[in-house]
Design a protein around this motif. Structure first.
Motif, PDB file in Angstrom:
ATOM      1  N   GLN A 199      40.571  17.356  -8.592  1.00 49.58           N
ATOM      2  CA  GLN A 199      41.665  17.871  -7.744  1.00 49.58           C
ATOM      3  C   GLN A 199      41.625  17.236  -6.362  1.00 49.58           C
ATOM      4  N   VAL A 217      41.933  21.358   1.202  1.00 47.58           N
ATOM      5  CA  VAL A 217      41.348  20.951  -0.083  1.00 47.58           C
ATOM      6  C   VAL A 217      39.846  20.688   0.081  1.00 47.58           C
ATOM      7  N   LEU A 237      51.277  16.799  -6.139  1.00 44.88           N
ATOM      8  CA  LEU A 237      52.563  16.407  -6.744  1.00 44.88           C
ATOM      9  C   LEU A 237      53.090  15.136  -6.056  1.00 44.88           C
ATOM     10  N   SER A 252      44.670  15.087  -4.744  1.00 39.84           N
ATOM     11  CA  SER A 252      45.236  15.376  -3.420  1.00 39.84           C
ATOM     12  C   SER A 252      45.157  14.148  -2.513  1.00 39.84           C
ATOM     13  N   SER A 262      61.707  19.280  -3.011  1.00 34.90           N
ATOM     14  CA  SER A 262      60.969  20.497  -3.365  1.00 34.90           C
ATOM     15  C   SER A 262      61.054  21.561  -2.265  1.00 34.90           C
ATOM     16  N   THR A 306      47.791  11.799  -3.464  1.00 33.47           N
ATOM     17  CA  THR A 306      49.103  12.293  -3.037  1.00 33.47           C
ATOM     18  C   THR A 306      49.331  11.984  -1.556  1.00 33.47           C
ATOM     19  N   ILE A 326      48.297  19.820  -1.729  1.00 33.55           N
ATOM     20  CA  ILE A 326      47.259  20.652  -2.329  1.00 33.55           C
ATOM     21  C   ILE A 326      47.435  20.695  -3.853  1.00 33.55           C
ATOM     22  N   LYS A 327      48.683  20.746  -4.304  1.00 35.01           N
ATOM     23  CA  LYS A 327      48.963  20.768  -5.750  1.00 35.01           C
ATOM     24  C   LYS A 327      48.909  19.369  -6.365  1.00 35.01           C
ATOM     25  N   GLU A 364      51.636  22.116   0.818  1.00 34.35           N
ATOM     26  CA  GLU A 364      51.501  22.722  -0.524  1.00 34.35           C
ATOM     27  C   GLU A 364      51.595  21.655  -1.608  1.00 34.35           C
ATOM     28  N   ILE A 365      52.486  20.693  -1.377  1.00 36.39           N
ATOM     29  CA  ILE A 365      52.679  19.602  -2.338  1.00 36.39           C
ATOM     30  C   ILE A 365      51.391  18.778  -2.483  1.00 36.39           C
ATOM     31  N   VAL A 393      37.544  24.331  -5.777  1.00 38.83           N
ATOM     32  CA  VAL A 393      38.308  23.157  -6.187  1.00 38.83           C
ATOM     33  C   VAL A 393      37.286  22.098  -6.594  1.00 38.83           C
ATOM     34  N   LEU A 445      58.637  23.517  -1.741  1.00 38.13           N
ATOM     35  CA  LEU A 445      57.270  23.639  -1.222  1.00 38.13           C
ATOM     36  C   LEU A 445      57.141  22.843   0.078  1.00 38.13           C
TER      37      LEU A 445
END
Ligand code: B1M
Length: 208
Positions: A60, A47, A15, A64, A3, A67, A12-13, A9-10, A56, A5
């Motif tokens: 979420q 986060v 992924l 995170s 990615s 992740t 936080i999203k 960022e990954i 948030v 990102l």
């Protein structure tokens, strides 16, 4: 291709697959501990702050955190591949009763193991009497307690009180984002560890 990102960022999203690939890529250019300190923790701080502000929500936050666990699994594998060592001594780690935050404790565990210490991990939300029992049975000289919430620092204090009351002759070190040196002294801990590296220094001092 990984990615575009950043790992932050990954996270936080939330992924997970991207987190795995990105961590593998980052490990080629920097150390495991650097990734923890420069990517994983700052992402969770962001986060966490957004959660506190209300921008948030809990699902979420959970994604995170999951992740980060995926990224940390990759890091753990990499660390494990480094040489096996003779045990430098045994200690207990636990997140105190009422608290389910265990990412920090798990990082501390992996780093201590990497430095050759044998860790009895009692997990999270741990009954203080369980810690007393295991410490006695295993003749433990050092216990590390983690707490992430203002409310569970009380339970950390209670755990230390019970260890002393039951005459478990061991040193106690404490860590977690809500603590500092002053607090650690107030709840009668022997040492405060601001991060995993300090935990290793304490273990070296007490067990060697
Ligand atoms: Co929660 N959470 N959370 N959470 N969460 C915090 C702690 C919070 C500060 C977020 C916020 O509002 N800003 C807040 C606490 C407020 C307070 O009391 N001051 C909070 C809250 C309120 C909650 C819930 C109550 C939310 C709810 O349900 N409404 C709930 C708690 C339930 C419970 O415990 N009973 C909850 C749940 C969760 C998740 C499950 C979603 C998840 C945890 C997943 C897990 O751990 N398995 C989660 C997360 C991820 C966080 C934040 C965002 C990140 C924590 C983290 O893992 N950081 C956190 C906000 C924040 O800290 N920015 C937050 C990364 C980790 C590597 O750092 O743990 O500090 P840390 O560890 C560091 C050092 O502190 C030190 O070394 C580590 C490496 O450097 N260290 C030690 C830690 N332990 C150590 C032990 C040692 C030595 C060093 O020796 C023994």
């Amino acid at each position: 291709k990984t990615s575009d990102l950043t790992l932050q960022e990954i996270i936080i999203k939330g992924l997970k697959a991207e987190a795995k690939d990105k961590t593998i890529e980052l490990l080629k250019e920097k150390s495991a501990l650097k990734i923890v300190n420069e990517d994983l923790i700052p992402a969770l701080d962001i986060v966490g702050n957004r959660f506190e502000e209300g921008s948030v929500f809990l699902p979420q936050l959970i994604i995170s955190a999951e992740t980060v666990k995926v990224a940390f699994e990759v890091i753990k594998e990499k660390i494990k591949k480094e040489e096996e060592q003779i045990s430098k001594g045994k200690l207990i780690l636990a997140t105190v009763q009422g608290d389910i935050h265990d990412i920090g404790k798990n990082i501390v565990k992996v780093i201590l193991e990497n430095y050759g210490f044998e860790v009895i991990d009692l997990g999270k939300d741990v009954d203080p009497m369980k810690i007393v029992e295991v410490a006695k049975d295993e003749n433990i000289k050092l216990i590390g307690l983690s707490a992430l919430m203002t409310t569970t620092v009380k339970s950390m204090e209670e755990t230390i009180r019970l260890l002393r009351e039951n005459e478990v002759g061991c040193k106690v070190f404490v860590g977690g984002a809500v603590l500092n040196e002053e607090y650690a002294q107030m709840i009668k801990a022997d040492f405060y560890a601001k991060d995993a590296k300090v935990a290793v220094e304490i273990a070296n001092k007490v067990l060697n």
